[in-house]
Each structure stands twice: as C-alpha cells, then as structure tokens.
Design a protein around this motif. Sequence first.
Motif, PDB file in Angstrom:
ATOM      1  N   LEU A 180       6.516 -25.182  14.695  1.00  0.00           N
ATOM      2  CA  LEU A 180       5.399 -25.563  15.557  1.00  0.00           C
ATOM      3  C   LEU A 180       4.561 -24.350  15.940  1.00  0.00           C
ATOM      4  O   LEU A 180       3.327 -24.404  15.924  1.00  0.00           O
ATOM      5  N   ALA A 181       5.228 -23.262  16.284  1.00  0.00           N
ATOM      6  CA  ALA A 181       4.506 -22.044  16.664  1.00  0.00           C
ATOM      7  C   ALA A 181       3.678 -21.521  15.495  1.00  0.00           C
ATOM      8  O   ALA A 181       2.507 -21.151  15.665  1.00  0.00           O
ATOM      9  N   LYS A 182       4.272 -21.492  14.316  1.00  0.00           N
ATOM     10  CA  LYS A 182       3.564 -20.992  13.128  1.00  0.00           C
ATOM     11  C   LYS A 182       2.323 -21.832  12.848  1.00  0.00           C
ATOM     12  O   LYS A 182       1.240 -21.306  12.590  1.00  0.00           O
ATOM     13  N   GLU A 183       2.479 -23.163  12.903  1.00  0.00           N
ATOM     14  CA  GLU A 183       1.340 -24.056  12.640  1.00  0.00           C
ATOM     15  C   GLU A 183       0.226 -23.873  13.659  1.00  0.00           C
ATOM     16  O   GLU A 183      -0.940 -24.107  13.352  1.00  0.00           O
ATOM     17  N   ARG A 184       0.580 -23.471  14.863  1.00  0.00           N
ATOM     18  CA  ARG A 184      -0.425 -23.285  15.916  1.00  0.00           C
ATOM     19  C   ARG A 184      -0.900 -21.840  16.018  1.00  0.00           C
ATOM     20  O   ARG A 184      -1.705 -21.515  16.889  1.00  0.00           O
ATOM     21  N   GLY A 185      -0.364 -21.000  15.155  1.00  0.00           N
ATOM     22  CA  GLY A 185      -0.786 -19.608  15.157  1.00  0.00           C
ATOM     23  C   GLY A 185      -0.359 -18.852  16.394  1.00  0.00           C
ATOM     24  O   GLY A 185      -1.105 -18.005  16.901  1.00  0.00           O
ATOM     25  N   THR A 186       0.832 -19.129  16.887  1.00  0.00           N
ATOM     26  CA  THR A 186       1.323 -18.480  18.093  1.00  0.00           C
ATOM     27  C   THR A 186       2.791 -18.106  17.910  1.00  0.00           C
ATOM     28  O   THR A 186       3.346 -18.284  16.841  1.00  0.00           O
ATOM     29  N   THR A 187       3.391 -17.608  18.949  1.00  0.00           N
ATOM     30  CA  THR A 187       4.809 -17.249  18.916  1.00  0.00           C
ATOM     31  C   THR A 187       5.629 -18.342  19.589  1.00  0.00           C
ATOM     32  O   THR A 187       5.079 -19.168  20.346  1.00  0.00           O
ATOM     33  N   ILE A 188       6.926 -18.341  19.332  1.00  0.00           N
ATOM     34  CA  ILE A 188       7.805 -19.300  20.016  1.00  0.00           C
ATOM     35  C   ILE A 188       7.714 -19.087  21.523  1.00  0.00           C
ATOM     36  O   ILE A 188       7.640 -20.044  22.293  1.00  0.00           O
ATOM     37  N   ARG A 189       7.697 -17.832  21.930  1.00  0.00           N
ATOM     38  CA  ARG A 189       7.607 -17.508  23.358  1.00  0.00           C
ATOM     39  C   ARG A 189       6.374 -18.161  23.988  1.00  0.00           C
ATOM     40  O   ARG A 189       6.455 -18.826  25.017  1.00  0.00           O
ATOM     41  N   ASP A 190       5.213 -17.978  23.354  1.00  0.00           N
ATOM     42  CA  ASP A 190       3.978 -18.549  23.901  1.00  0.00           C
ATOM     43  C   ASP A 190       3.969 -20.075  23.792  1.00  0.00           C
ATOM     44  O   ASP A 190       3.455 -20.764  24.679  1.00  0.00           O
ATOM     45  N   LEU A 191       4.544 -20.607  22.722  1.00  0.00           N
ATOM     46  CA  LEU A 191       4.623 -22.060  22.560  1.00  0.00           C
ATOM     47  C   LEU A 191       5.445 -22.679  23.687  1.00  0.00           C
ATOM     48  O   LEU A 191       5.027 -23.673  24.297  1.00  0.00           O
ATOM     49  N   VAL A 192       6.597 -22.101  23.988  1.00  0.00           N
ATOM     50  CA  VAL A 192       7.444 -22.622  25.055  1.00  0.00           C
ATOM     51  C   VAL A 192       6.712 -22.527  26.395  1.00  0.00           C
ATOM     52  O   VAL A 192       6.750 -23.464  27.208  1.00  0.00           O
ATOM     53  N   ALA A 193       5.996 -21.434  26.616  1.00  0.00           N
ATOM     54  CA  ALA A 193       5.221 -21.293  27.850  1.00  0.00           C
ATOM     55  C   ALA A 193       4.146 -22.375  27.944  1.00  0.00           C
ATOM     56  O   ALA A 193       3.945 -22.986  29.008  1.00  0.00           O
ATOM     57  N   GLN A 194       3.464 -22.638  26.818  1.00  0.00           N
ATOM     58  CA  GLN A 194       2.438 -23.690  26.800  1.00  0.00           C
ATOM     59  C   GLN A 194       3.042 -25.061  27.083  1.00  0.00           C
ATOM     60  O   GLN A 194       2.475 -25.860  27.846  1.00  0.00           O
ATOM     61  N   LEU A 195       4.180 -25.350  26.459  1.00  0.00           N
ATOM     62  CA  LEU A 195       4.837 -26.639  26.685  1.00  0.00           C
ATOM     63  C   LEU A 195       5.257 -26.796  28.141  1.00  0.00           C
ATOM     64  O   LEU A 195       5.104 -27.869  28.733  1.00  0.00           O
ATOM     65  N   ALA A 196       5.787 -25.729  28.717  1.00  0.00           N
ATOM     66  CA  ALA A 196       6.214 -25.784  30.120  1.00  0.00           C
ATOM     67  C   ALA A 196       5.032 -26.019  31.053  1.00  0.00           C
ATOM     68  O   ALA A 196       5.127 -26.780  32.021  1.00  0.00           O
ATOM     69  N   GLN A 197       3.902 -25.376  30.764  1.00  0.00           N
ATOM     70  CA  GLN A 197       2.721 -25.545  31.608  1.00  0.00           C
ATOM     71  C   GLN A 197       2.069 -26.914  31.443  1.00  0.00           C
ATOM     72  O   GLN A 197       1.484 -27.449  32.376  1.00  0.00           O
ATOM     73  N   ALA A 198       2.193 -27.497  30.256  1.00  0.00           N
ATOM     74  CA  ALA A 198       1.521 -28.767  29.958  1.00  0.00           C
ATOM     75  C   ALA A 198       2.359 -29.984  30.327  1.00  0.00           C
ATOM     76  O   ALA A 198       1.857 -31.103  30.277  1.00  0.00           O
ATOM     77  N   THR A 199       3.612 -29.774  30.702  1.00  0.00           N
ATOM     78  CA  THR A 199       4.505 -30.886  31.013  1.00  0.00           C
ATOM     79  C   THR A 199       4.627 -31.030  32.523  1.00  0.00           C
ATOM     80  O   THR A 199       5.026 -30.088  33.205  1.00  0.00           O
ATOM     81  N   PHE A 200       4.282 -32.210  33.022  1.00  0.00           N
ATOM     82  CA  PHE A 200       4.309 -32.440  34.463  1.00  0.00           C
ATOM     83  C   PHE A 200       5.721 -32.738  34.955  1.00  0.00           C
ATOM     84  O   PHE A 200       6.496 -33.410  34.277  1.00  0.00           O
ATOM     85  N   THR A 201       6.024 -32.264  36.159  1.00  0.00           N
ATOM     86  CA  THR A 201       7.275 -32.615  36.818  1.00  0.00           C
ATOM     87  C   THR A 201       7.127 -34.006  37.435  1.00  0.00           C
ATOM     88  O   THR A 201       6.007 -34.528  37.553  1.00  0.00           O
ATOM     89  N   VAL A 202       8.230 -34.592  37.854  1.00  0.00           N
ATOM     90  CA  VAL A 202       8.181 -35.903  38.503  1.00  0.00           C
ATOM     91  C   VAL A 202       7.308 -35.830  39.751  1.00  0.00           C
ATOM     92  O   VAL A 202       6.476 -36.710  40.007  1.00  0.00           O
ATOM     93  N   GLY A 203       7.451 -34.771  40.517  1.00  0.00           N
ATOM     94  CA  GLY A 203       6.641 -34.611  41.725  1.00  0.00           C
ATOM     95  C   GLY A 203       5.162 -34.482  41.424  1.00  0.00           C
ATOM     96  O   GLY A 203       4.320 -35.054  42.131  1.00  0.00           O
ATOM     97  N   GLU A 204       4.823 -33.741  40.375  1.00  0.00           N
ATOM     98  CA  GLU A 204       3.421 -33.598  39.982  1.00  0.00           C
ATOM     99  C   GLU A 204       2.840 -34.932  39.515  1.00  0.00           C
ATOM    100  O   GLU A 204       1.698 -35.275  39.849  1.00  0.00           O
ATOM    101  N   LEU A 205       3.617 -35.690  38.765  1.00  0.00           N
ATOM    102  CA  LEU A 205       3.156 -37.013  38.328  1.00  0.00           C
ATOM    103  C   LEU A 205       2.937 -37.936  39.523  1.00  0.00           C
ATOM    104  O   LEU A 205       1.953 -38.681  39.576  1.00  0.00           O
ATOM    105  N   ARG A 206       3.845 -37.878  40.484  1.00  0.00           N
ATOM    106  CA  ARG A 206       3.706 -38.697  41.692  1.00  0.00           C
ATOM    107  C   ARG A 206       2.444 -38.304  42.455  1.00  0.00           C
ATOM    108  O   ARG A 206       1.680 -39.171  42.914  1.00  0.00           O
ATOM    109  N   ASP A 207       2.204 -37.000  42.589  1.00  0.00           N
ATOM    110  CA  ASP A 207       0.999 -36.528  43.276  1.00  0.00           C
ATOM    111  C   ASP A 207      -0.266 -36.993  42.559  1.00  0.00           C
ATOM    112  O   ASP A 207      -1.238 -37.409  43.198  1.00  0.00           O
ATOM    113  N   ARG A 208      -0.261 -36.916  41.223  1.00  0.00           N
ATOM    114  CA  ARG A 208      -1.427 -37.372  40.448  1.00  0.00           C
ATOM    115  C   ARG A 208      -1.664 -38.866  40.641  1.00  0.00           C
ATOM    116  O   ARG A 208      -2.807 -39.317  40.784  1.00  0.00           O
ATOM    117  N   ALA A 209      -0.587 -39.645  40.637  1.00  0.00           N
ATOM    118  CA  ALA A 209      -0.710 -41.092  40.836  1.00  0.00           C
ATOM    119  C   ALA A 209      -1.246 -41.392  42.228  1.00  0.00           C
ATOM    120  O   ALA A 209      -2.123 -42.253  42.394  1.00  0.00           O
TER     121      ALA A 209
END
Length: 93
Positions: free
Chosen positions: A18-47
């Motif tokens: 996945l990182a290679k296809e996106r032209g990034t590193t595993i480290r940066d990919l994991v950081a992106q996934l963590a930032q883009a994934t909402f927690t239960v509390g964040e989803l509740r706040d958005r709702a």
Amino acid sequence: MDTTIKVDTEVRDRLALLAKERGTTIRDLVAQLAQATFTVGELRDRADHAEQYVRLRLAPELSADDLNRGEDVWATIEAGNVPEALAESSRRA
C-alpha cells in the motif's frame, strides 16, 4: 520518539505494498491511516453536530423516530440492500 509495532508478516507486506503504491513509507502510511480513522467518541461528536445542524437549519421538528429510521436506512444500504422507501419510490416512477 519512534517505536516499533509488531505485526504479522502478511500485514507488514500488505502495508509495504500500500505504501509503495501511494509513493510513501509504511511509517507515513500508518500515520495517515491513524489520522483518517475516527474514534467512537469522534464519530459520536460528528453525529451530534450533524443532528444539531439539521435541527437548527433544516428540520427543527426532527424526532428520535426520524433519526432511528435514518439509521435503519443506512444499515440497509450498508448490508447491500435497497431501503423499502427507495424501492417504493422507484416502483412509482
């Protein structure tokens, strides 16, 4: 501070691909996934924010039953089915 996360080889290989296809590193990919994934509390706040917006600007009379029906519609769609209300409207057209 850096740390190590231990994962199965298959997971590591998948992350590397996945990182290679996106032209990034595993480290940066994991950081992106963590930032883009909402927690239960964040989803509740958005709702809650969305409900307040709808009540304030679109439908002040919005009821708990309306919200429940909306959740049922989304659950039906996520299950790969057509909600009954949409099926009825397409039959009428």
